[in-house]
Design an enzyme around this catalytic site. Structure first.
Site, PDB file in Angstrom:
ATOM      1  N   LYS A  85       0.806  -1.224   0.000  1.00 56.88           N
ATOM      2  CA  LYS A  85       0.000   0.000   0.000  1.00 56.88           C
ATOM      3  C   LYS A  85       0.845   1.284   0.000  1.00 56.88           C
ATOM      4  O   LYS A  85       0.408   2.313  -0.469  1.00 56.88           O
ATOM      5  CB  LYS A  85      -0.945   0.000   1.196  1.00 56.88           C
ATOM      6  CG  LYS A  85      -2.080  -0.994   1.013  1.00 56.88           C
ATOM      7  CD  LYS A  85      -3.173  -0.790   2.037  1.00 56.88           C
ATOM      8  CE  LYS A  85      -4.435  -1.527   1.632  1.00 56.88           C
ATOM      9  NZ  LYS A  85      -4.290  -2.996   1.713  1.00 56.88           N
ATOM     10  N   GLU A 107     -10.097   6.906   3.409  1.00 59.04           N
ATOM     11  CA  GLU A 107     -11.031   6.025   4.095  1.00 59.04           C
ATOM     12  C   GLU A 107     -10.256   4.773   4.451  1.00 59.04           C
ATOM     13  O   GLU A 107      -9.279   4.446   3.795  1.00 59.04           O
ATOM     14  CB  GLU A 107     -12.210   5.672   3.178  1.00 59.04           C
ATOM     15  CG  GLU A 107     -11.973   4.492   2.232  1.00 59.04           C
ATOM     16  CD  GLU A 107     -10.891   4.727   1.178  1.00 59.04           C
ATOM     17  OE1 GLU A 107     -10.627   5.899   0.856  1.00 59.04           O
ATOM     18  OE2 GLU A 107     -10.301   3.738   0.718  1.00 59.04           O
ATOM     19  N   SER A 376       1.662  -9.834  -1.039  1.00 55.53           N
ATOM     20  CA  SER A 376       1.270  -8.423  -0.924  1.00 55.53           C
ATOM     21  C   SER A 376       1.586  -7.808   0.438  1.00 55.53           C
ATOM     22  O   SER A 376       1.746  -6.599   0.549  1.00 55.53           O
ATOM     23  CB  SER A 376      -0.220  -8.275  -1.233  1.00 55.53           C
ATOM     24  OG  SER A 376      -0.992  -9.116  -0.404  1.00 55.53           O
TER      25      SER A 376
HETATM   26  C1  LIG Z   1      -5.135  -4.000   1.311  1.00 54.45           C
HETATM   27  C2  LIG Z   1      -4.434  -5.254   1.065  1.00 54.45           C
HETATM   28  C3  LIG Z   1      -4.786  -6.119   0.002  1.00 54.45           C
HETATM   29  C4  LIG Z   1      -5.963  -5.885  -0.890  1.00 54.45           C
HETATM   30  O1  LIG Z   1      -5.908  -4.740  -1.660  1.00 54.45           O
HETATM   31  P1  LIG Z   1      -5.707  -4.753  -3.229  1.00 54.45           P
HETATM   32  O2  LIG Z   1      -6.051  -3.363  -3.638  1.00 54.45           O
HETATM   33  O3  LIG Z   1      -6.620  -5.768  -3.816  1.00 54.45           O
HETATM   34  O4  LIG Z   1      -4.291  -5.079  -3.492  1.00 54.45           O
HETATM   35  C5  LIG Z   1      -4.029  -7.264  -0.206  1.00 54.45           C
HETATM   36  N1  LIG Z   1      -2.996  -7.581   0.610  1.00 54.45           N
HETATM   37  C6  LIG Z   1      -2.632  -6.792   1.645  1.00 54.45           C
HETATM   38  C7  LIG Z   1      -1.492  -7.209   2.495  1.00 54.45           C
HETATM   39  C8  LIG Z   1      -3.333  -5.607   1.906  1.00 54.45           C
HETATM   40  O5  LIG Z   1      -2.965  -4.846   2.940  1.00 54.45           O
END
Ligand SMILES: *Cc1c(COP(=O)(O)O)cnc(C)c1O
Length: 394
Positions: A85, A107, A376
């Site tokens: 993020k 948000e 992610s």
């Molecule tokens: C917020 C988040 C996501 C989901 O958000 P996307 O916009 O679909 O990437 C996925 N993995 C993590 C670790 C997150 O914090």
């Protein structure tokens, strides 16, 4: 209106009062997206502050465990604040600064995007307000405290169900009333144009790095890309670079929650019941009931718990460029434990959905093939919840 469209998806479905600020943002983004000074500054923060490029790690133990293709992990979990993020938050705050804005708003549901936003606001000395449902504030005390520590005001939203959907509406209302000095940082590749394009561009560094790194690691061989899909930003950041590489199979993994029933999962593209509609300023696939009401979705993972999906994914779905699948809570929890045990890496429960898909994919692969999974985020934030789900209180 073809601008900001992905096929028939996307667009700008917003109250009239918000149009001028979207136009301003669109113009600023057009001006700066190829501006060498802007890109150099962004690059510097990516490298010196966030920790880019992130590693592409050959997961040898996991590869042996499955006995199929070579598995690589794109380590977005190693970034500052623990997830992908920060890529977008840095890009947008630098843009807001160029636009002369003094205040950042956002948000947040689980608080991850709120923390990333509060972090960059602290870094650039900007005032920051994060709108958050009162119910979520109660559920996410750790992230609420982090935001306050970072100097952000967390604004409780008590309307509707007092969760993410209502927090988003409240942030839009606040934005409309403070257009001159406020920039709204949206946290995923969703919302009205130019957000889906802009967020995708800031996240596409993931795919560009994968292309470079896989050249060094596997001679450029790449057969599968796997990423989890909430709003879809880490996935679009992974896939976009390879959209025209038809020999690279791209798989987006949605949350199948506790089952196929209405309100039991957060699948929008891998769910035959979902249809296109308008949510938060864009036309895309939506989890909705027969009357067209957006339904409350569910997943063990707060980051995947969103009833919509970015418009570019909607187009990729229809065109068959990406395949979308579902992984349930149980499978994600198993993958969470498996990666921890096999590789000594505790993944975010969101990322665990992508990892869990390996259980279905690997038996169909050959040893000389190459799979990259985008990790992610890291799982520190989820340890307590997974422990509870396994019947242990910590
Ligand atoms: C917020 C988040 C996501 C989901 O958000 P996307 O916009 O679909 O990437 C996925 N993995 C993590 C670790 C997150 O914090």
């Amino acid at each position: 209106m073809s601008k900001g469209r992905f096929g028939k998806y996307g667009g700008q479905y917003v109250p009239e009062i918000v149009m001028p600020v979207l136009k301003e943002l669109e113009a600023a983004y057009e001006q700066y997206q190829a501006d060498p000074d802007f890109l150099a500054e962004l690059r510097r923060y990516y490298v010196e502050y966030a920790g880019r490029p992130t590693l592409l790690y050959y997961a040898e133990n996991l590869t042996k465990y499955y006995g199929g293709a070579r598995i690589y992990l794109k380590r977005e979990d190693l970034l500052h604040t623990g997830a992908h993020k920060i890529n977008n938050a840095l890009g947008q705050v630098l843009l807001a600064k160029r636009m002369g804005k003094k205040r950042i708003i956002a948000e947040t549901g689980a608080g991850q995007h709120g923390v990333a936003t509060a972090t960059v606001a602290a870094l650039f000395g900007m005032e920051c307000k994060v709108f958050m449902g009162a119910v979520d504030i109660e559920r996410q005390k750790l992230n609420v405290f982090k935001m306050k520590l970072l100097g952000t005001e967390v604004v409780p939203v008590t309307t509707g169900t007092a969760t993410l959907k209502d927090a988003t509406s409240e942030a839009i209302r606040y934005w409309a009333a403070h257009i001159e000095d406020t920039h709204y940082i949206i946290g995923s590749a969703v919302g009205p144009h130019p957000y889906p394009t802009m967020v995708r561009d800031f996240r596409s560094i993931i795919g560009r790095e994968i292309r470079e790194q896989i050249k060094a690691e596997a001679g450029g061989r790449l057969d599968y890309l796997v990423a989890c899909v909430g709003g879809g930003s880490n996935a679009i950041g992974t896939f976009h670079e390879f959209a025209k590489d038809s020999d690279v199979k791209k798989i987006g993994v949605e949350a199948a929650g506790r089952g196929p029933g209405i309100g039991d999962n957060a699948q929008t593209l891998s769910n035959p019941a979902s249809r296109p509609g308008v949510l938060h300023g864009a036309y895309s696939y939506l989890a909705q009931d027969d009357d067209g009401q957006v339904i409350e979705v569910y997943s063990i993972s707060a980051g995947l718990d969103y009833p919509g999906v970015g418009p570019e994914h909607a187009m990729f779905h229809d065109q068959g460029i990406v395949e979308y699948v579902g992984i349930n809570d149980r499978e994600a929890q198993d993958a969470f434990q498996l990666l921890s045990r096999e590789e000594g890496i505790i993944p975010a429960v969101e990322s665990s959905h992508a990892l869990a898909y390996l259980g279905k994919l690997m038996p169909k692969t050959q040893k000389d093939e190459v799979v990259v999974v985008t990790l992610s985020g890291r799982g520190d934030k989820d340890v307590q919840q997974v422990a509870r789900a396994l019947g242990e209180e910590i």
